[in-house]
Design a protein around this motif. Sequence first.
Motif, PDB file in Angstrom:
ATOM      1  N   SER A  71       0.815  -1.214   0.000  1.00  0.00           N
ATOM      2  CA  SER A  71       0.000   0.000   0.000  1.00  0.00           C
ATOM      3  C   SER A  71       0.848   1.264   0.000  1.00  0.00           C
ATOM      4  O   SER A  71       0.442   2.299  -0.537  1.00  0.00           O
ATOM      5  N   TRP A  74       1.751   2.758  -3.461  1.00  0.00           N
ATOM      6  CA  TRP A  74       0.687   3.286  -4.311  1.00  0.00           C
ATOM      7  C   TRP A  74       0.680   4.823  -4.297  1.00  0.00           C
ATOM      8  O   TRP A  74       1.165   5.448  -3.348  1.00  0.00           O
ATOM      9  N   SER A  78      -4.933   6.791  -3.640  1.00  0.00           N
ATOM     10  CA  SER A  78      -5.518   5.450  -3.613  1.00  0.00           C
ATOM     11  C   SER A  78      -5.016   4.703  -2.380  1.00  0.00           C
ATOM     12  O   SER A  78      -3.885   4.899  -1.941  1.00  0.00           O
ATOM     13  N   ARG A  79      -5.875   3.841  -1.841  1.00  0.00           N
ATOM     14  CA  ARG A  79      -5.522   3.113  -0.621  1.00  0.00           C
ATOM     15  C   ARG A  79      -5.810   1.630  -0.774  1.00  0.00           C
ATOM     16  O   ARG A  79      -6.832   1.227  -1.352  1.00  0.00           O
ATOM     17  N   PHE A  80      -4.889   0.827  -0.247  1.00  0.00           N
ATOM     18  CA  PHE A  80      -5.014  -0.630  -0.222  1.00  0.00           C
ATOM     19  C   PHE A  80      -5.070  -1.038   1.242  1.00  0.00           C
ATOM     20  O   PHE A  80      -4.122  -0.803   1.988  1.00  0.00           O
ATOM     21  N   LEU A  95     -10.168  -1.859  -1.338  1.00  0.00           N
ATOM     22  CA  LEU A  95      -9.447  -0.787  -2.016  1.00  0.00           C
ATOM     23  C   LEU A  95     -10.308   0.461  -2.075  1.00  0.00           C
ATOM     24  O   LEU A  95     -11.525   0.375  -2.249  1.00  0.00           O
ATOM     25  N   ASP A  96      -9.672   1.618  -1.948  1.00  0.00           N
ATOM     26  CA  ASP A  96     -10.286   2.886  -2.300  1.00  0.00           C
ATOM     27  C   ASP A  96      -9.407   3.507  -3.374  1.00  0.00           C
ATOM     28  O   ASP A  96      -8.247   3.840  -3.104  1.00  0.00           O
ATOM     29  N   LEU A  97      -9.919   3.635  -4.574  1.00  0.00           N
ATOM     30  CA  LEU A  97      -9.137   4.121  -5.700  1.00  0.00           C
ATOM     31  C   LEU A  97      -9.495   5.569  -6.009  1.00  0.00           C
ATOM     32  O   LEU A  97     -10.670   5.901  -6.195  1.00  0.00           O
ATOM     33  N   SER A 106     -14.741   2.498  -4.392  1.00  0.00           N
ATOM     34  CA  SER A 106     -14.479   1.464  -3.395  1.00  0.00           C
ATOM     35  C   SER A 106     -14.700   0.090  -4.004  1.00  0.00           C
ATOM     36  O   SER A 106     -15.750  -0.176  -4.592  1.00  0.00           O
ATOM     37  N   THR A 123      -9.848  -9.528  -9.457  1.00  0.00           N
ATOM     38  CA  THR A 123     -10.862  -8.515  -9.177  1.00  0.00           C
ATOM     39  C   THR A 123     -12.252  -9.134  -8.979  1.00  0.00           C
ATOM     40  O   THR A 123     -12.549 -10.201  -9.506  1.00  0.00           O
ATOM     41  N   HIS A 127     -15.763  -4.204 -10.193  1.00  0.00           N
ATOM     42  CA  HIS A 127     -14.473  -3.532 -10.331  1.00  0.00           C
ATOM     43  C   HIS A 127     -14.375  -2.924 -11.732  1.00  0.00           C
ATOM     44  O   HIS A 127     -15.116  -3.293 -12.641  1.00  0.00           O
TER      45      HIS A 127
END
Length: 238
Positions: A71, A74, A78-80, A95-97, A106, A123, A127
């Motif tokens: 994470s 990235w 974006s968050r993993f 995930l929040d992209l 999300s 995925t 997605h």
Amino acid sequence: MSSPPERRDAAAWAPPVETLTVADGHINVTGRRPTAPIHGFGRMWQKTYQTSLGTDATPQAVIAAWKQHFSEFWPKKSRFFAPLAGIAPGEVAALDLGMPGGMKLSTGVLVLFADDESFTLMTPEGHMFAGWITFASFVEDGTTIARAQVLMRASDPLYEIGMATGGHRQEDKHWVHTLRSLAAHVGVESEVEVERICVDKHREWSRVGNVKQNAGIRSFTHMLGAPFRATRPDRPEA
């Protein structure tokens, strides 16, 4: 054509699952089925991002660092959300992209495969694309290489339009940033090679209905409803 890693070790593969579950209740993940490229709508693409990491780091050390700091590599928008068990076979991550205009999409991924040389994320429904991403490290001509390779179809017609009007460039930037961050982590400054191949130009019109699962639409409506959820009185206890 890219494909998941060969079955070197059964323990490195996720057990078969019908639907995904994530502990924090992240929207667009729990109850969704994992999707292969054949489940998508758009043209099929194989995209490869690769960089040289010199001779000091071994592939095993690179993959261990990649898993541990996934994470952190990235882009900031974006968050993993790594599973408690880390990137391990069968685990599910939310995930929040970051999207254009400050939007957030999300979704999540299933860890389909993971060993000390590579790992593959798959995925779920809704997605942006149906498919998988394989992260690997290996030695080529005496140099350690890090590679991210995507095999995908846009999940539905809306995503297909989005990918054609900037989505592919946005994804390229994401993985180029990731590989540069990985290189910096092991003490190397390296350029990233990008290769994009259209494997199948045909669209799967039988998958038009995938738009009903579109995580972008659901993320947007969830965001719009946030003020109403915040002011809603708690239900009285029974």
